[in-house]
Design a protein around this motif. Structure first.
Motif: not given
Length: 306
Positions: A52-60
Motif C-alpha cells: 500500500l506504499h503507493e501515492p494514492m494510499y500515502m495521500f489517504l
C-alpha cells in the motif's frame, strides 16, 4: 491581548438538557472512540503494508492523520463542556482550539485537492503515472498541504489574538476565529483583508485545481473505452463523495458563522456547526475502507491468525 476584564470566553450555544447530558456524553464519546479506532486502524494498515506504499494510499494516510488531528482539537473540550454546568473556556485554550480546527479544515481541503490531482494523473496519463508521481513528489505535496495550512492559520490566529475585544460570548459549542473577530471593538480591516487574500489564494486556487482535474477526467471517460470509464468511476467515487461531504460541511459552517441563524432551532444550529467536524472524520475511513479492495484485504490479513 487587549480584551475585556474577563479572561475567558462563554460558549453560549449549549442547552440545558439536565440528565440527558449524560446520554449525549455517551453518544459523543462513542463517536470519538469510533473515529479514533477507524482512522488509527487504516493509518496503521497503510504504514505496515508495503503493497500500500503507493501515492494514492500515502495521500489517504495523510487524510486519516488529519482526521485524528481535527477530532482531537474538538472532542475533549466538547465532552468536558457537556458535563459542565458553566460553559466557559480560557482565552489561550480557545485560541488553541481555533488553531487546531482551522488547520484541520485547510489541511483537509489541501489533501482532497492533491488527491484529485493524483487521480487526474492516474486516469489521464496511466503510462506516465509512475514517472510523474514519484515518491519524492508525494512527500513534497503532503508536506506542502500541511505547511501551507499551518502558515496561514498561524498568521490568522495571531491577527485575531491582537484584537481588542468588547465581549466574551461566543454563540457556538466550540471556538472559531470568525466568532472571536465579531467580538472586536478595534479595527478589523487587516483581518478582513487577510481573510479575503487567504480565501482567494487558497480556496479559489485549490477549488480551481479540483474542477480542472475532474473536467479532464470526464473528457477521458467520454472518449475512452468502457473499461477506462469503469476504472475512473471506481477510483473517483470515494474521493468525489468525500469532497461533496466536505463541501456541505463547509457550507453549513459558513451559514452558521456569517448569517443570522436565530430563527433556526438551537439543536439544529449545533448539529450544523458540528457536522463539519464530526461527519468527515468518521465518513472518510468508512468510505475508503469499504470501497477499496486493497485496504479491505490488508485489514483482513492484519487480523488474520493464520
Amino acid at each position: 491581548m487587549n480584551s475585556t476584564k474577563d479572561s475567558w470566553f462563554i460558549l453560549s450555544a449549549y442547552v440545558d438538557t439536565k440528565l440527558l447530558k449524560y446520554l449525549w456524553f455517551i453518544i459523543l464519546t462513542s463517536l470519538y472512540a469510533l473515529i479514533i479506532i477507524c482512522n488509527v486502524l487504516l493509518t496503521v494498515v497503510i504504514c505496515v503494508n508495503r503493497s500500500l506504499h503507493e501515492p494514492m494510499y500515502m495521500f489517504l494516510c495523510s487524510l486519516f492523520v488529519n482526521e485524528l488531528y481535527g477530532s482531537t482539537g474538538l472532542f475533549p473540550l466538547l465532552l468536558v463542556q457537556i458535563l459542565s454546568d458553566v460553559h466557559t473556556v480560557s482565552i489561550p485554550f480557545c485560541f488553541l482550539q481555533v488553531f487546531f480546527l482551522h488547520t484541520y479544515g485547510t489541511t483537509e481541503f489541501g489533501n482532497l485537492a492533491i488527491m484529485s490531482y493524483d487521480r487526474y494523473l492516474a486516469i489521464c496519463f496511466p503510462l506516465q503515472y509512475s514517472s510523474r508521481m514519484t515518491a519524492n513528489k508525494v512527500k513534497v505535496l503532503v508536506a506542502a498541504a500541511w505547511f501551507h495550512s499551518f502558515l496561514i492559520v498561524i498568521s490568522t490566529t495571531s491577527l485575531s489574538f491582537s484584537l481588542q475585544l468588547c465581549g466574551n460570548v461566543i454563540n457556538k459549542v466550540y471556538c472559531d476565529n470568525y466568532s472571536v473577530v465579531k467580538l472586536a471593538c478595534s479595527d478589523t480591516t487587516v483581518n478582513n483583508v487577510y481573510g479575503l487574500f487567504v480565501s482567494v489564494s487558497s480556496v479559489f486556487l485549490l477549488l480551481s485545481l479540483i474542477v480542472y482535474t475532474y473536467m479532464r477526467i470526464l473528457r477521458v471517460c467520454y472518449s475512452g473505452s468502457r473499461q477506462t470509464r469503469q476504472k475512473a468511476i471506481s477510483t473517483c467515487i470515494p474521493h468525489l463523495v468525500s469532497l461533496i461531504n466536505f463541501g456541505f460541511g463547509g457550507l453549513f459552517e459558513i451559514m452558521q458563522s456569517r448569517f443570522d441563524m436565530s430563527r433556526v432551532p438551537n439543536l439544529l444550529r449545533i448539529f450544523l456547526s458540528l457536522y463539519f467536524l464530526t461527519c468527515q472524520p468518521l465518513f472518510n475511513p468508512l468510505m475508503y475502507g469499504l470501497n477499496m479492495s486493497k485496504i479491505r484485504n490488508s485489514c483482513k490479513k492484519l487480523f488474520s491468525f493464520k
